[in-house]
Design an enzyme around this catalytic site. Structure first.
Site, PDB file in Angstrom:
ATOM      1  N   VAL A  17      36.841  47.051  30.021  1.00 49.35           N
ATOM      2  CA  VAL A  17      38.007  47.220  29.206  1.00 49.35           C
ATOM      3  C   VAL A  17      38.144  46.879  27.998  1.00 49.35           C
ATOM      4  CG1 VAL A  17      40.395  46.347  29.555  1.00 49.35           C
ATOM      5  CG2 VAL A  17      39.341  46.561  31.494  1.00 49.35           C
ATOM      6  N   SER A 109      46.908  41.864  35.366  1.00 46.62           N
ATOM      7  CA  SER A 109      46.409  42.840  36.509  1.00 46.62           C
ATOM      8  C   SER A 109      47.713  42.934  37.583  1.00 46.62           C
ATOM      9  CB  SER A 109      45.210  41.972  37.178  1.00 46.62           C
ATOM     10  OG  SER A 109      45.393  42.343  38.621  1.00 46.62           O
ATOM     11  N   SER A 110      47.604  43.930  38.247  1.00 47.11           N
ATOM     12  CA  SER A 110      48.930  44.023  39.149  1.00 47.11           C
ATOM     13  C   SER A 110      48.923  43.289  40.315  1.00 47.11           C
ATOM     14  CB  SER A 110      48.995  45.634  39.617  1.00 47.11           C
ATOM     15  OG  SER A 110      47.618  45.952  40.276  1.00 47.11           O
ATOM     16  N   CYS A 111      47.770  42.508  40.500  1.00 48.70           N
ATOM     17  CA  CYS A 111      47.682  41.573  41.648  1.00 48.70           C
ATOM     18  C   CYS A 111      48.573  40.207  41.486  1.00 48.70           C
ATOM     19  CB  CYS A 111      46.260  41.220  42.073  1.00 48.70           C
ATOM     20  SG  CYS A 111      45.565  40.167  40.849  1.00 48.70           S
ATOM     21  N   TYR A 138      43.103  34.087  41.423  1.00 48.09           N
ATOM     22  CA  TYR A 138      43.255  34.797  39.919  1.00 48.09           C
ATOM     23  C   TYR A 138      44.674  35.110  39.542  1.00 48.09           C
ATOM     24  CZ  TYR A 138      42.144  39.271  37.290  1.00 48.09           C
ATOM     25  OH  TYR A 138      41.986  40.230  36.429  1.00 48.09           O
ATOM     26  N   LYS A 142      46.434  34.558  35.855  1.00 47.98           N
ATOM     27  CA  LYS A 142      47.133  35.683  35.206  1.00 47.98           C
ATOM     28  C   LYS A 142      48.651  35.465  34.933  1.00 47.98           C
ATOM     29  CE  LYS A 142      43.619  37.892  33.960  1.00 47.98           C
ATOM     30  NZ  LYS A 142      43.185  38.546  32.579  1.00 47.98           N
ATOM     31  N   PRO A 165      47.715  45.997  33.906  1.00 44.72           N
ATOM     32  CA  PRO A 165      47.377  47.222  34.125  1.00 44.72           C
ATOM     33  C   PRO A 165      47.025  47.154  35.786  1.00 44.72           C
ATOM     34  CG  PRO A 165      46.135  46.265  32.724  1.00 44.72           C
ATOM     35  CD  PRO A 165      46.873  45.165  33.067  1.00 44.72           C
ATOM     36  N   LEU A 168      41.713  49.201  37.874  1.00 47.96           N
ATOM     37  CA  LEU A 168      40.893  50.160  36.595  1.00 47.96           C
ATOM     38  C   LEU A 168      39.643  50.757  37.066  1.00 47.96           C
ATOM     39  CD1 LEU A 168      41.802  47.640  33.934  1.00 47.96           C
ATOM     40  CD2 LEU A 168      43.123  50.039  34.255  1.00 47.96           C
ATOM     41  N   HIS A 181      34.880  46.129  42.353  1.00 46.38           N
ATOM     42  CA  HIS A 181      35.891  46.657  42.908  1.00 46.38           C
ATOM     43  C   HIS A 181      35.491  47.821  43.742  1.00 46.38           C
ATOM     44  CE1 HIS A 181      38.191  44.151  40.060  1.00 46.38           C
ATOM     45  NE2 HIS A 181      39.015  43.989  41.170  1.00 46.38           N
TER      46      HIS A 181
HETATM   47  P1  GDP Z   1      41.907  44.807  45.639  1.00 49.32           P
HETATM   48  O1  GDP Z   1      42.737  45.855  45.010  1.00 49.32           O
HETATM   49  O2  GDP Z   1      42.253  43.336  44.895  1.00 49.32           O
HETATM   50  O3  GDP Z   1      42.128  44.437  47.022  1.00 49.32           O
HETATM   51  O4  GDP Z   1      40.582  44.799  45.219  1.00 49.32           O
HETATM   52  P2  GDP Z   1      39.138  45.871  45.738  1.00 49.32           P
HETATM   53  O5  GDP Z   1      39.227  46.937  44.923  1.00 49.32           O
HETATM   54  O6  GDP Z   1      38.199  45.132  45.911  1.00 49.32           O
HETATM   55  O7  GDP Z   1      39.758  46.317  47.120  1.00 49.32           O
HETATM   56  C1  GDP Z   1      40.412  47.456  47.296  1.00 49.32           C
HETATM   57  C2  GDP Z   1      40.559  47.930  48.808  1.00 49.32           C
HETATM   58  O8  GDP Z   1      39.481  48.806  48.951  1.00 49.32           O
HETATM   59  C3  GDP Z   1      40.615  46.802  49.848  1.00 49.32           C
HETATM   60  O9  GDP Z   1      41.462  47.247  50.988  1.00 49.32           O
HETATM   61  C4  GDP Z   1      39.105  46.803  50.232  1.00 49.32           C
HETATM   62  O10 GDP Z   1      39.002  46.466  51.670  1.00 49.32           O
HETATM   63  C5  GDP Z   1      38.922  48.251  50.372  1.00 49.32           C
HETATM   64  N1  GDP Z   1      37.098  48.404  50.095  1.00 49.32           N
HETATM   65  C6  GDP Z   1      36.573  49.245  50.926  1.00 49.32           C
HETATM   66  N2  GDP Z   1      35.303  49.211  50.898  1.00 49.32           N
HETATM   67  C7  GDP Z   1      35.157  48.611  49.846  1.00 49.32           C
HETATM   68  C8  GDP Z   1      33.952  48.260  49.222  1.00 49.32           C
HETATM   69  O11 GDP Z   1      32.764  48.536  49.527  1.00 49.32           O
HETATM   70  N3  GDP Z   1      34.209  47.231  48.250  1.00 49.32           N
HETATM   71  C9  GDP Z   1      35.212  46.694  47.716  1.00 49.32           C
HETATM   72  N4  GDP Z   1      35.516  45.710  46.677  1.00 49.32           N
HETATM   73  N5  GDP Z   1      36.450  47.192  48.560  1.00 49.32           N
HETATM   74  C10 GDP Z   1      36.475  47.992  49.328  1.00 49.32           C
END
Ligand code: GDP
Length: 317
Positions: A17, A109-111, A138, A142, A165, A168, A181
């Site tokens: 970022v 972050s949106s979380c 986290y 934030k 955001p 991303l 992610h």
């Molecule tokens: P979140 O937005 O904080 O949940 O962050 P992530 O980007 O890590 O995960 C987003 C969604 O994608 C969740 O429902 C995960 O379970 C799913 N997901 C599916 N496969 C994967 C993977 O291989 N890695 C991650 N990080 N998430 C995955």
């Protein structure tokens, strides 16, 4: 002095970022960027941050430094996500105040929003319900950062505010399967499966959660526009503490996986591993306020994913 001459410190410029924001500022003609690496300046070290601010005297600060990670890393390294992010924010925001920084923009972050917030999520939903447990530490850090900016504004009139955001992705992302992610993880998994001629790829969770994804270059463009045109008064004056940054639409993880499979050229199947967490069911930001401030996202998820896969092939495959 024109804005282009100002001394602008981008905290986190070696990350995805902060790197994108630094590039956009440079391309827009900003000449005095201060970009220390994380080895040159440890943001968790209060004394080092104090010294840095008194020596470098930045006039504008973009706080894009954070310890970040995907759903499993957030869940597993809970203390580190809370402690590191609290320290980074407290050190940078306080020193920006103590050194009369003219404007500070803090990236969250949106979380930060409640797990079951109505969708799309407006800025007012902050602190209106329980957080998603997998990323609660986290999110708490934030939220503390947002409140620090707001409190320095309310107590001292500091021109500090926050932007939130959505998820991303883009060049320079973290492609490590254990900590990344979903987008970089799936790019790596599909790419490896294609090389190995595997018959299927495993995607975590049920595939049903919905997520909004913003290309990091779009985010950088939005930050530069906000930096140039928006002051703290304009945000807090609306009764909100921060502005959402998103693209306004979302996609299910199942569909996203299919799309990444097509872009990578993997011809096998997809298996969902429901023993892994889904996290929050849906996370779509309402971007009405950002649109009113003069910016909307332009990059399609297909284009952004192709750019990200190209970067992965060149740098990380
Ligand atoms: P979140 O937005 O904080 O949940 O962050 P992530 O980007 O890590 O995960 C987003 C969604 O994608 C969740 O429902 C995960 O379970 C799913 N997901 C599916 N496969 C994967 C993977 O291989 N890695 C991650 N990080 N998430 C995955």
């Amino acid at each position: 002095m024109s804005l282009k001459e100002k001394r602008i410190y981008i905290a986190g410029s070696s990350g995805m970022v902060g790197g994108a924001i630094s590039r956009h500022l440079r391309d827009a003609g900003y000449r005095n960027l201060i970009l220390p690496s994380s080895t040159e300046l440890d943001l968790i070290d209060q004394v080092a941050v104090k010294r840095f601010f008194s020596e470098q005297k930045p006039e504008i600060v973009i706080l894009a430094a954070a310890k970040v990670g995907g759903i499993l890393a957030n869940n597993q390294f809970r203390a580190e996500f809370l402690y590191n992010n609290l320290m980074i924010e407290a050190n940078v925001i306080h020193e920006a105040f103590a050194n009369d920084v003219e404007k500070l923009i803090f990236l969250g972050s949106s979380c930060i929003y409640p797990k079951l917030a109505p969708q799309p999520i407006i800025e007012e939903y902050l602190l209106s319900g329980q957080l998603e447990p997998t990323n609660e530490p986290y999110a708490i850090a934030k939220i503390a950062g947002i409140k620090l900016c707001e409190s320095y504004f309310r107590q001292y009139g500091a021109n500090f505010y926050s932007v939130m955001p959505t998820n991303l992705y883009g060049p320079n992302d973290n492609f490590d399967l254990a900590t990344s992610h979903v987008i970089p993880a799936l790019i790596r998994k599909f790419h490896q499966a294609k090389l190995e001629g595997a018959s299927e790829v495993t995607v975590w969770g049920t595939g049903s959660p919905l997520r909004e994804f913003l290309f990091v270059e779009d985010l950088a463009e939005a930050i530069v526009i906000l930096m140039e045109n928006t002051d703290a008064e304009a945000i807090y004056g609306q009764g909100i503490s921060h502005v959402n940054i998103g693209c306004g639409n979302d996609i299910s993880i199942g569909k996203l996986a299919k799309l990444i499979g097509e872009i990578v050229g993997f011809e096998g199947g997809i298996k969902f591993d429901a023993t892994k967490p889904d996290g929050t069911p849906r996370k779509l930001l309402d971007v009405t306020r950002l649109t009113e401030m003069g910016w909307t996202a332009t990059t399609s998820v297909e284009y952004g994913l192709r750019q990200t896969y190209d970067w992965f092939l060149k740098h990380s495959a």
